[in-house]
Design a protein around this motif. Structure first.
Motif, PDB file in Angstrom:
ATOM      1  N   ARG A 581       0.803  -1.213   0.000  1.00 42.64           N
ATOM      2  CA  ARG A 581       0.000   0.000   0.000  1.00 42.64           C
ATOM      3  C   ARG A 581       0.839   1.268   0.000  1.00 42.64           C
ATOM      4  NH1 ARG A 581      -2.344  -0.514   6.132  1.00 42.64           N
ATOM      5  NH2 ARG A 581      -0.454   0.128   7.246  1.00 42.64           N
ATOM      6  N   ARG A 582       2.173   1.163   0.286  1.00 43.83           N
ATOM      7  CA  ARG A 582       3.009   2.366   0.301  1.00 43.83           C
ATOM      8  C   ARG A 582       3.820   2.512  -0.979  1.00 43.83           C
ATOM      9  NH1 ARG A 582       2.644   4.555   5.233  1.00 43.83           N
ATOM     10  NH2 ARG A 582       1.974   3.234   6.975  1.00 43.83           N
ATOM     11  N   SER A 583       4.410   1.362  -1.449  1.00 45.02           N
ATOM     12  CA  SER A 583       5.252   1.449  -2.643  1.00 45.02           C
ATOM     13  C   SER A 583       4.495   1.171  -3.925  1.00 45.02           C
ATOM     14  CB  SER A 583       6.423   0.471  -2.517  1.00 45.02           C
ATOM     15  OG  SER A 583       5.936  -0.865  -2.514  1.00 45.02           O
ATOM     16  N   GLY A 584       3.365   0.456  -3.822  1.00 43.58           N
ATOM     17  CA  GLY A 584       2.615   0.120  -5.024  1.00 43.58           C
ATOM     18  C   GLY A 584       3.149  -1.085  -5.747  1.00 43.58           C
ATOM     19  N   GLU A 585       4.108  -1.787  -5.148  1.00 44.48           N
ATOM     20  CA  GLU A 585       4.666  -2.953  -5.797  1.00 44.48           C
ATOM     21  C   GLU A 585       3.795  -4.183  -5.512  1.00 44.48           C
ATOM     22  OE1 GLU A 585       9.354  -1.614  -5.417  1.00 44.48           O
ATOM     23  OE2 GLU A 585       8.625  -3.404  -4.385  1.00 44.48           O
ATOM     24  N   VAL A 586       3.803  -5.095  -6.459  1.00 46.86           N
ATOM     25  CA  VAL A 586       3.083  -6.355  -6.287  1.00 46.86           C
ATOM     26  C   VAL A 586       3.922  -7.248  -5.389  1.00 46.86           C
ATOM     27  CG1 VAL A 586       2.115  -8.377  -7.411  1.00 46.86           C
ATOM     28  CG2 VAL A 586       1.948  -6.146  -8.526  1.00 46.86           C
ATOM     29  N   VAL A 587       3.423  -7.506  -4.179  1.00 47.79           N
ATOM     30  CA  VAL A 587       4.153  -8.309  -3.207  1.00 47.79           C
ATOM     31  C   VAL A 587       4.065  -9.790  -3.567  1.00 47.79           C
ATOM     32  CG1 VAL A 587       4.342  -8.911  -0.756  1.00 47.79           C
ATOM     33  CG2 VAL A 587       3.714  -6.594  -1.441  1.00 47.79           C
ATOM     34  N   TYR A 588       2.873 -10.240  -3.949  1.00 47.46           N
ATOM     35  CA  TYR A 588       2.701 -11.626  -4.360  1.00 47.46           C
ATOM     36  C   TYR A 588       1.541 -11.699  -5.357  1.00 47.46           C
ATOM     37  CZ  TYR A 588      -1.134 -11.508  -0.983  1.00 47.46           C
ATOM     38  OH  TYR A 588      -2.267 -11.161  -0.300  1.00 47.46           O
ATOM     39  N   GLN A 589       1.574 -12.695  -6.198  1.00 44.14           N
ATOM     40  CA  GLN A 589       0.493 -12.942  -7.152  1.00 44.14           C
ATOM     41  C   GLN A 589       0.432 -14.428  -7.440  1.00 44.14           C
ATOM     42  OE1 GLN A 589       0.492 -10.531 -10.687  1.00 44.14           O
ATOM     43  NE2 GLN A 589      -1.131 -11.737 -11.678  1.00 44.14           N
ATOM     44  N   LEU A 590      -0.711 -15.041  -7.105  1.00 47.80           N
ATOM     45  CA  LEU A 590      -0.901 -16.465  -7.344  1.00 47.80           C
ATOM     46  C   LEU A 590      -1.441 -16.684  -8.747  1.00 47.80           C
ATOM     47  CD1 LEU A 590      -2.556 -17.492  -3.951  1.00 47.80           C
ATOM     48  CD2 LEU A 590      -0.136 -17.459  -4.569  1.00 47.80           C
ATOM     49  N   PRO A 591      -1.063 -17.771  -9.390  1.00 49.07           N
ATOM     50  CA  PRO A 591      -1.563 -18.034 -10.748  1.00 49.07           C
ATOM     51  C   PRO A 591      -3.068 -18.327 -10.721  1.00 49.07           C
ATOM     52  CG  PRO A 591      -0.356 -19.927  -9.917  1.00 49.07           C
ATOM     53  CD  PRO A 591      -0.149 -18.832  -8.915  1.00 49.07           C
ATOM     54  N   LEU A 592      -3.699 -18.133 -11.853  1.00 48.70           N
ATOM     55  CA  LEU A 592      -5.133 -18.418 -11.992  1.00 48.70           C
ATOM     56  C   LEU A 592      -5.355 -19.926 -11.834  1.00 48.70           C
ATOM     57  CD1 LEU A 592      -7.900 -17.061 -12.771  1.00 48.70           C
ATOM     58  CD2 LEU A 592      -7.468 -17.896 -15.080  1.00 48.70           C
ATOM     59  N   VAL A 593      -6.206 -20.282 -10.902  1.00 51.44           N
ATOM     60  CA  VAL A 593      -6.505 -21.696 -10.660  1.00 51.44           C
ATOM     61  C   VAL A 593      -8.014 -21.895 -10.754  1.00 51.44           C
ATOM     62  CG1 VAL A 593      -4.485 -22.063  -9.188  1.00 51.44           C
ATOM     63  CG2 VAL A 593      -6.664 -21.350  -8.165  1.00 51.44           C
ATOM     64  N   ASN A 594      -8.391 -23.152 -10.954  1.00 53.99           N
ATOM     65  CA  ASN A 594      -9.824 -23.491 -10.915  1.00 53.99           C
ATOM     66  C   ASN A 594     -10.022 -24.715 -10.046  1.00 53.99           C
ATOM     67  OD1 ASN A 594      -8.694 -25.307 -12.980  1.00 53.99           O
ATOM     68  ND2 ASN A 594     -10.814 -25.921 -13.285  1.00 53.99           N
ATOM     69  N   GLN A 595     -11.096 -24.706  -9.300  1.00 54.16           N
ATOM     70  CA  GLN A 595     -11.412 -25.813  -8.408  1.00 54.16           C
ATOM     71  C   GLN A 595     -12.917 -25.824  -8.157  1.00 54.16           C
ATOM     72  OE1 GLN A 595      -9.148 -24.263  -4.954  1.00 54.16           O
ATOM     73  NE2 GLN A 595     -11.077 -24.437  -3.827  1.00 54.16           N
ATOM     74  N   PRO A 596     -13.451 -27.001  -7.842  1.00 53.90           N
ATOM     75  CA  PRO A 596     -14.892 -27.060  -7.544  1.00 53.90           C
ATOM     76  C   PRO A 596     -15.185 -26.443  -6.177  1.00 53.90           C
ATOM     77  CG  PRO A 596     -13.887 -29.201  -7.213  1.00 53.90           C
ATOM     78  CD  PRO A 596     -12.815 -28.338  -7.785  1.00 53.90           C
ATOM     79  N   CYS A 597     -16.235 -25.664  -6.134  1.00 57.26           N
ATOM     80  CA  CYS A 597     -16.671 -25.061  -4.879  1.00 57.26           C
ATOM     81  C   CYS A 597     -18.157 -25.355  -4.692  1.00 57.26           C
ATOM     82  CB  CYS A 597     -16.446 -23.550  -4.876  1.00 57.26           C
ATOM     83  SG  CYS A 597     -14.710 -23.081  -4.753  1.00 57.26           S
ATOM     84  N   PHE A 598     -18.524 -25.614  -3.459  1.00 53.71           N
ATOM     85  CA  PHE A 598     -19.905 -25.945  -3.130  1.00 53.71           C
ATOM     86  C   PHE A 598     -20.596 -24.773  -2.462  1.00 53.71           C
ATOM     87  CE2 PHE A 598     -20.047 -30.453  -4.128  1.00 53.71           C
ATOM     88  CZ  PHE A 598     -18.692 -30.753  -4.229  1.00 53.71           C
ATOM     89  N   GLU A 599     -21.900 -24.842  -2.473  1.00 52.10           N
ATOM     90  CA  GLU A 599     -22.708 -23.737  -1.972  1.00 52.10           C
ATOM     91  C   GLU A 599     -22.489 -23.489  -0.479  1.00 52.10           C
ATOM     92  OE1 GLU A 599     -26.778 -24.243  -2.971  1.00 52.10           O
ATOM     93  OE2 GLU A 599     -27.339 -22.192  -2.489  1.00 52.10           O
TER      94      GLU A 599
END
Length: 669
Positions: A581-599
């Motif tokens: 929030r101070r430097s504006g740098e991306v600290v971490y970024q996870l790759p796009l994943v897909n998984q089943p999710c239930f209600e």
């Protein structure tokens, strides 16, 4: 006349006579011979000399003078066989009482003779009513009461007849239980050793035990359990016959009206709930009440008969409560497909196995509006019939000329029994809980009540004679359909002293560390099977051990959500990143994943194409967390990029004072 006692002013007397016989003599005091050369004999009657002795001999009779007949000849009533004088006097007084009341004196007509003649004289009855009366008389009344003289009939032998029917019901229930047990054992034997005795499966060991023998029932006039309502109808037949006898003076009272029977109340309609279905599949025993499919089960049936020739009739039976006879008699001139209404004013009934067209009862004549789906099914059915007719003509096959809407695929008219057999076949094929074809009328009423219709509307749709008839049948369905509305209404009133209801029994499942409470076994097994199938595919985030359905239900603790249906699930695509929030740098970024999710995974589940959030995390080193998830991969990527851009804007426009407002969330759809 010997020992005859009479009074000059009395119309009758009693006397004693016997059956002693002596030869008939001619004027020469020689025996008279008959054609075979044997002496002719005559009874001594009241002239027997032994009657004057003190020792008992013969029986007592009574004699009663009656009014002359229409031809002017003297008329009398005489009856004997009484053991003593007092019994003969009682019988004489009874006969005199009959004469005084204007009743007919008839010592010969039996109940069997009277019932047979009574039914023959009923010329105005409907054929179905005649068939019903005839079966009651033939199967129950004549075997039990037919030998009794009509004048001697009382309430006692009638009550004994119904007691015998009840006793026979117990025997039938025992026989059917033995047969059901034997069939279950034979099914197990067949699964182990082959389809038929002596024909084992390939490479199967020879049968170690002989096949279980299925017992055969001995033929009997009463082969089925007679329900209380049927007993009421049997008594009604006898009561109607005796009413005519009372009017003619043949009996003094209607004895059938004095017999008490079990109440033949109209059976209540009960829904095939998952608990009842589970019990039926486990034991194979159908509940004794009238059972009705749930809307979900009705949907399974309609999906399963999508290609059935008569699916338009099944729609009318399920949604409009059409009877099988009304369907067999329904004609195209009575269907106004432009106005989406049909008129029901003709039916086909089965009398002794043969179809017979007739007018329905006045209350059953009605006009029904059609929903759009049923209307389309009728239109499709009309097109299919036209196509089948053209194909038959081209192939040189005869196609009967008829206005009937529902016919067989070769154009011949349908017997109502065929609809019953066809429906049972479809139910067995689809594996649905057993219901009768007539129970589809109960299903139509259930759907109407569930949609908010009142009982008066249901009465008119089903063609019931009275509102009471409808209410008596469906009051048991109303509470289950209106439960949710009742609970909502009660919740509007804040009562501090209100007692909490007892916790329901549920199947408690452990799915990935989340406790899921299911109300019925069918949905519990379905969600567990799906969960374990996903585990087998190795989806990330589902590395927990396989789930199982507990054998017994437990009381719900009240935590979480109580699922009365199977929770939905989606394949969710998600992307996560953190921006300083101070430097504006991306600290971490996870790759796009897909998984089943239930209600029940409320933090992750969504049925939207894409949802993104940008949120400031607490702490001095807290980051701006960017999350995007949804069911469409491309939309999630686009939403994630927009959310990252928004996070960068928050960094460039943010100030140290903004740290006091950490935790605010922005949702970008």
């Amino acid at each position: 006349m010997s020992e005859r006692e009479s009074k000059k002013d009395s119309p009758g007397s009693v006397y004693r006579r016997c059956t002693c016989r002596e030869p008939v003599l001619d004027e020469n005091r020689q025996p008279v011979l008959d054609a075979q050369g044997k002496p002719k004999m005559r009874e001594l009657g009241s002239g027997c000399p032994r009657l004057k002795g003190k020792k008992a001999h013969g029986t007592w009779w009574y004699y009663l003078r009656l009014k002359p007949g229409p031809d002017g000849k003297p008329n009398r009533d005489r009856k004997g066989g009484y053991a003593d004088k007092d019994a003969a006097l009682v019988a004489l007084k009874k006969a005199i009482g009959k004469v005084d009341r204007g009743e007919v004196i008839d010592h010969r007509t039996t109940v069997a003779q009277y019932l047979t003649k009574w039914l023959e004289q009923r010329k105005t009855l409907e054929p179905t009513t005649v068939s019903s009366y005839e079966s009651h008389i033939r199967i129950y009344l004549i075997p039990a009461l037919g030998h009794i003289k009509l004048e001697d009939l009382t309430a006692e032998p009638i009550a004994d007849m119904f007691d015998a029917i009840q006793a026979r019901n117990t025997i039938i229930a025992y026989e059917l239980a033995l047969i059901a047990k034997a069939r279950a054992e034979y099914a197990e034997w067949k699964a182990l050793y082959g389809r038929k005795p002596g024909r084992p499966k390939r490479n199967a060991p020879p049968p170690e035990v002989p096949p279980p023998e299925i017992p055969k029932r001995e033929p009997h006039a009463q082969m089925r359990i007679v329900a209380p309502a049927t007993m009421q109808r049997i008594r009604a037949t006898l009561r109607s016959a005796l009413t005519a006898a009372v009017k003619k003076g043949q009996v003094s009272r209607n004895w059938a009206s004095l017999v008490d029977l079990p109440s033949g109340k109209r059976p209540k309609a009960m829904l095939w709930t998952p608990e009842r279905v589970e019990e039926w599949r486990r034991t194979g025993e159908k509940p004794s009440k009238v059972m009705v499919w749930t809307p979900e089960q009705a949907g399974q049936f309609l999906d399963g008969i999508e290609h059935d020739w008569l699916r338009a009739f099944w729609h009318l039976a399920i949604f409009r409560g059409l009877r099988r006879g009304e369907g067999a008699g329904f004609e195209w001139p009575k269907a106004n497909l432009e106005a989406a209404v049909i008129t029901v004013d003709w039916q086909v009934v089965t009398v002794k196995g043969k179809p017979l067209g007739k007018d329905p009862k006045q209350d059953s004549k009605r006009t029904l509006a059609l929903d759009s789906h049923t209307l389309q099914e009728l239109r499709d059915h009309r097109d299919r019939m036209a196509e089948a007719r053209r194909d038959a003509v081209e192939a040189g096959r005869p196609w009967p000329v008829t206005d009937k809407v529902f016919v067989r695929e070769d154009g011949t008219e349908i017997n109502p029994d065929y609809l019953t057999d066809r429906f049972e076949l479809l139910c067995n094929k689809l594996g649905l809980p057993p219901v009768r074809l007539h129970d589809l009328r109960h299903l139509a009423a259930t759907l109407l009540l569930g949609a908010g219709a009142d009982l008066k509307v249901v009465q008119e749709v089903l063609g019931h004679a009275t509102y009471v008839l409808t209410a008596d049948t469906y009051t048991s369905v109303l509470p289950s359909l209106d439960r949710e509305n009742a609970e909502k209404a009660a919740a509007l009133v804040p009562v501090k002293s209100r007692k909490s209801t007892s916790a329901p029994l549920v199947y408690l499942l452990d799915l990935g560390g989340i406790e899921v409470a299911m109300t019925n076994a069918e949905d519990a097994h379905a969600i567990v099977d799906l969960w374990n199938e996903l585990l087998a595919h190795g989806y990330p985030g589902l590395r927990e051990r396989p789930a199982t359905v507990p054998k017994k239900r437990t009381r719900w603790s009240g935590r979480g959500v109580l699922w009365e249906r199977q929770p939905r699930h989606q394949q969710i695509h998600s992307a996560v990143a953190g921006v300083d929030r101070r430097s504006g740098e991306v600290v971490y970024q996870l790759p796009l994943v897909n998984q089943p999710c239930f209600e029940f995974e409320r933090d992750l589940y969504t049925d939207q194409t894409a949802v993104s959030s940008v949120q400031l995390r607490h702490g001095l080193r807290g980051t701006i967390e960017v999350v995007a998830r949804g069911t469409d991969e491309a939309a999630v990527k686009s939403a994630f990029e927009q959310a990252l851009e928004q996070a960068f804007q928050m960094h460039t426009t943010g100030t140290p004072e903004d740290d006091d407002q950490l935790g605010s969330e922005v949702i970008v759809a």
